[in-house]
Design a protein around this motif. Structure first.
Motif, PDB file in Angstrom:
ATOM      1  N   ARG A 235       0.873  -1.170   0.000  1.00  0.00           N
ATOM      2  CA  ARG A 235       0.000   0.000   0.000  1.00  0.00           C
ATOM      3  C   ARG A 235       0.914   1.226   0.000  1.00  0.00           C
ATOM      4  O   ARG A 235       1.828   1.325   0.838  1.00  0.00           O
ATOM      5  CB  ARG A 235      -0.908  -0.001   1.223  1.00  0.00           C
ATOM      6  CG  ARG A 235      -1.960   1.105   1.211  1.00  0.00           C
ATOM      7  CD  ARG A 235      -3.000   0.868   2.294  1.00  0.00           C
ATOM      8  NE  ARG A 235      -3.965   1.964   2.363  1.00  0.00           N
ATOM      9  CZ  ARG A 235      -5.003   2.113   1.549  1.00  0.00           C
ATOM     10  NH1 ARG A 235      -5.203   1.220   0.575  1.00  0.00           N
ATOM     11  NH2 ARG A 235      -5.839   3.127   1.682  1.00  0.00           N
ATOM     12  N   VAL A 236       0.688   2.133  -0.935  1.00  0.00           N
ATOM     13  CA  VAL A 236       1.601   3.260  -1.108  1.00  0.00           C
ATOM     14  C   VAL A 236       0.819   4.564  -1.251  1.00  0.00           C
ATOM     15  O   VAL A 236      -0.382   4.567  -1.555  1.00  0.00           O
ATOM     16  CB  VAL A 236       2.508   3.078  -2.347  1.00  0.00           C
ATOM     17  CG1 VAL A 236       3.270   1.757  -2.283  1.00  0.00           C
ATOM     18  CG2 VAL A 236       1.695   3.156  -3.640  1.00  0.00           C
ATOM     19  N   ARG A 237       1.546   5.639  -1.047  1.00  0.00           N
ATOM     20  CA  ARG A 237       1.012   6.971  -1.360  1.00  0.00           C
ATOM     21  C   ARG A 237       1.870   7.552  -2.472  1.00  0.00           C
ATOM     22  O   ARG A 237       3.100   7.635  -2.334  1.00  0.00           O
ATOM     23  CB  ARG A 237       1.051   7.883  -0.136  1.00  0.00           C
ATOM     24  CG  ARG A 237       0.471   9.290  -0.419  1.00  0.00           C
ATOM     25  CD  ARG A 237       0.374  10.176   0.814  1.00  0.00           C
ATOM     26  NE  ARG A 237       1.690  10.553   1.320  1.00  0.00           N
ATOM     27  CZ  ARG A 237       2.226  10.095   2.444  1.00  0.00           C
ATOM     28  NH1 ARG A 237       1.570   9.217   3.190  1.00  0.00           N
ATOM     29  NH2 ARG A 237       3.425  10.497   2.835  1.00  0.00           N
ATOM     30  N   ALA A 238       1.240   7.918  -3.562  1.00  0.00           N
ATOM     31  CA  ALA A 238       1.940   8.540  -4.681  1.00  0.00           C
ATOM     32  C   ALA A 238       1.763  10.047  -4.572  1.00  0.00           C
ATOM     33  O   ALA A 238       0.632  10.554  -4.649  1.00  0.00           O
ATOM     34  CB  ALA A 238       1.386   8.034  -6.008  1.00  0.00           C
ATOM     35  N   GLU A 239       2.868  10.753  -4.343  1.00  0.00           N
ATOM     36  CA  GLU A 239       2.836  12.212  -4.267  1.00  0.00           C
ATOM     37  C   GLU A 239       3.112  12.739  -5.671  1.00  0.00           C
ATOM     38  O   GLU A 239       4.224  12.610  -6.189  1.00  0.00           O
ATOM     39  CB  GLU A 239       3.854  12.695  -3.238  1.00  0.00           C
ATOM     40  CG  GLU A 239       3.519  12.175  -1.845  1.00  0.00           C
ATOM     41  CD  GLU A 239       4.572  12.498  -0.797  1.00  0.00           C
ATOM     42  OE1 GLU A 239       5.668  12.964  -1.190  1.00  0.00           O
ATOM     43  OE2 GLU A 239       4.304  12.265   0.392  1.00  0.00           O
ATOM     44  N   LEU A 240       2.095  13.307  -6.277  1.00  0.00           N
ATOM     45  CA  LEU A 240       2.108  13.618  -7.703  1.00  0.00           C
ATOM     46  C   LEU A 240       2.382  15.098  -7.946  1.00  0.00           C
ATOM     47  O   LEU A 240       2.250  15.931  -7.045  1.00  0.00           O
ATOM     48  CB  LEU A 240       0.749  13.242  -8.317  1.00  0.00           C
ATOM     49  CG  LEU A 240       0.299  11.799  -8.066  1.00  0.00           C
ATOM     50  CD1 LEU A 240      -1.111  11.595  -8.574  1.00  0.00           C
ATOM     51  CD2 LEU A 240       1.258  10.818  -8.733  1.00  0.00           C
ATOM     52  N   VAL A 277       5.714   6.669  -1.469  1.00  0.00           N
ATOM     53  CA  VAL A 277       5.959   6.356  -0.062  1.00  0.00           C
ATOM     54  C   VAL A 277       5.346   4.989   0.226  1.00  0.00           C
ATOM     55  O   VAL A 277       4.145   4.783  -0.016  1.00  0.00           O
ATOM     56  CB  VAL A 277       5.358   7.425   0.867  1.00  0.00           C
ATOM     57  CG1 VAL A 277       5.598   7.049   2.333  1.00  0.00           C
ATOM     58  CG2 VAL A 277       5.938   8.793   0.565  1.00  0.00           C
ATOM     59  N   HIS A 278       6.157   4.053   0.710  1.00  0.00           N
ATOM     60  CA  HIS A 278       5.634   2.747   1.118  1.00  0.00           C
ATOM     61  C   HIS A 278       4.937   2.910   2.456  1.00  0.00           C
ATOM     62  O   HIS A 278       5.556   3.250   3.456  1.00  0.00           O
ATOM     63  CB  HIS A 278       6.780   1.738   1.268  1.00  0.00           C
ATOM     64  CG  HIS A 278       7.403   1.326  -0.030  1.00  0.00           C
ATOM     65  ND1 HIS A 278       8.518   0.516  -0.102  1.00  0.00           N
ATOM     66  CD2 HIS A 278       7.080   1.610  -1.313  1.00  0.00           C
ATOM     67  CE1 HIS A 278       8.840   0.311  -1.366  1.00  0.00           C
ATOM     68  NE2 HIS A 278       7.987   0.967  -2.118  1.00  0.00           N
ATOM     69  N   ALA A 283       9.107  -3.779   7.785  1.00  0.00           N
ATOM     70  CA  ALA A 283       9.026  -3.885   9.235  1.00  0.00           C
ATOM     71  C   ALA A 283       7.778  -3.192   9.764  1.00  0.00           C
ATOM     72  O   ALA A 283       7.666  -2.879  10.934  1.00  0.00           O
ATOM     73  CB  ALA A 283      10.269  -3.263   9.868  1.00  0.00           C
ATOM     74  N   GLY A 284       6.798  -2.951   8.859  1.00  0.00           N
ATOM     75  CA  GLY A 284       5.555  -2.375   9.281  1.00  0.00           C
ATOM     76  C   GLY A 284       5.539  -0.861   9.341  1.00  0.00           C
ATOM     77  O   GLY A 284       4.544  -0.271   9.730  1.00  0.00           O
ATOM     78  N   GLY A 285       6.607  -0.218   8.937  1.00  0.00           N
ATOM     79  CA  GLY A 285       6.656   1.241   9.024  1.00  0.00           C
ATOM     80  C   GLY A 285       6.676   1.872   7.655  1.00  0.00           C
ATOM     81  O   GLY A 285       6.563   1.218   6.633  1.00  0.00           O
ATOM     82  N   LEU A 286       6.774   3.199   7.643  1.00  0.00           N
ATOM     83  CA  LEU A 286       6.845   3.942   6.396  1.00  0.00           C
ATOM     84  C   LEU A 286       8.221   3.824   5.794  1.00  0.00           C
ATOM     85  O   LEU A 286       9.216   3.717   6.498  1.00  0.00           O
ATOM     86  CB  LEU A 286       6.533   5.417   6.645  1.00  0.00           C
ATOM     87  CG  LEU A 286       5.158   5.739   7.271  1.00  0.00           C
ATOM     88  CD1 LEU A 286       5.006   7.235   7.399  1.00  0.00           C
ATOM     89  CD2 LEU A 286       4.029   5.154   6.482  1.00  0.00           C
ATOM     90  N   SER A 287       8.301   3.853   4.465  1.00  0.00           N
ATOM     91  CA  SER A 287       9.602   3.853   3.794  1.00  0.00           C
ATOM     92  C   SER A 287       9.479   4.570   2.466  1.00  0.00           C
ATOM     93  O   SER A 287       8.397   4.734   1.943  1.00  0.00           O
ATOM     94  CB  SER A 287      10.117   2.422   3.605  1.00  0.00           C
ATOM     95  OG  SER A 287       9.242   1.679   2.805  1.00  0.00           O
TER      96      SER A 287
END
Length: 287
Positions: A235-240, A277-278, A283-287
């Motif tokens: 699941r990601v966030r794409a900053e466009l 952004v992952h 490890a369950g966190g943001l990357s």
């Protein structure tokens, strides 16, 4: 008393010797090779900027390496810096004749596949790719960035820059989310071996892709990138561009090298440019 320029002396850090330029040229500049020239400079602002300025004069296959970059750039003009001789900072000039320009967008992804494959063999470290052009390694169970690629148009071709953190120690990292091959447990941090391995891998993948007229499916590039991409299934966030953002699951890399997101409203959205952004890291966190 230590000389004021000791930090830039080519032998100031015996654990980080300078590159052996004659050995590199002997191993890479052979008849029939893609690589036609190889130069190493002690320090420069950006190998990409330097090679873009000289690309037409040098022609395809030129390689420019810097022992230190003072104004290295990543995507979105982010700064990339490291101590002298602690990494590999280089750019190559490619002129993909016979490949439609609309397929040139695969070149930074191709560089990612080539770098990951070359390092797996030469450094013995597992790497993964974060779309579109980050190189990830795992340190203490957490994925961290150890390198990246940047492609820029240069006349009739493209200059591809590659930066890899090789021997940086924890206290030398620019940000806590960065890493190096050494921190990831590489069996070798010899930069000559690593650079030779990456350039040979890049020659291999570029040749396959160009021979297939840039067809990422026929050349096997799309399959290879998909297999090594840590973004897929996340699941990601794409900053466009334009301060927009899109959240969804990364489900595919399409034939144009775009990242396809499955959004919460059930749509499939191809992303051609953006910062990813992952949201669920290893490890369950943001990357």
């Amino acid at each position: 008393m230590t000389p004021p320029d000791a930090s830039h002396n080519r032998w100031s850090d015996l654990d980080r010797p300078p590159l052996d330029v004659p050995a590199l040229r002997r191993g890479l500049l052979r008849p029939g090779s893609l690589w036609t020239s190889l130069d190493v400079v002690g320090t420069t602002g950006s190998t990409n900027s330097d090679l873009v300025a000289r690309a037409d004069a040098l022609g395809e296959g030129a390689v420019l390496v810097a022992e230190e970059q003072t104004a290295g750039r990543g995507r979105l003009d982010r700064a990339w810096s490291a101590p002298p001789r602690s990494g590999l900072f280089f750019s190559v000039h490619l002129v993909p004749d016979g490949v439609p320009a609309e397929r040139w967008g695969w070149l930074p992804l191709l560089a990612g596949v080539a770098t990951a494959t070359g390092l797996a063999r030469a450094a013995g470290v597992d790497t993964a790719l974060k779309w579109p052009n980050d190189l990830l390694v795992t340190v203490d169970g957490v994925e961290r960035k150890a390198g990246g690629m940047l492609a820029e148009r240069a006349g009739d071709g493209v200059v591809v820059g590659i930066g890899i953190n090789v021997s940086l120690r924890e206290d030398e990292l620019p940000v806590p989310t960065a890493a190096s091959l050494a921190l990831a447990g590489a069996v070798s941090t010899d930069r000559l071996t690593l650079l030779r391995g990456v350039l040979r891998s890049l020659e291999h993948w570029y040749g396959k892709w160009r021979d297939a007229a840039g067809d990422a499916t026929a050349s096997g590039l799309q399959e290879a990138y998909t297999a090594g991409c840590a973004t897929l299934g996340r699941r990601v966030r794409a900053e466009l561009p334009g301060d927009r953002a899109l959240v969804g699951e990364a489900v595919a890399i399409d034939g144009d090298g775009r990242l396809v997101l499955s959004t919460d409203d059930g749509l499939r959205a191809p992303i051609s440019a953006g910062d990813i952004v992952h949201l669920r890291g290893a490890a369950g966190g943001l990357s």
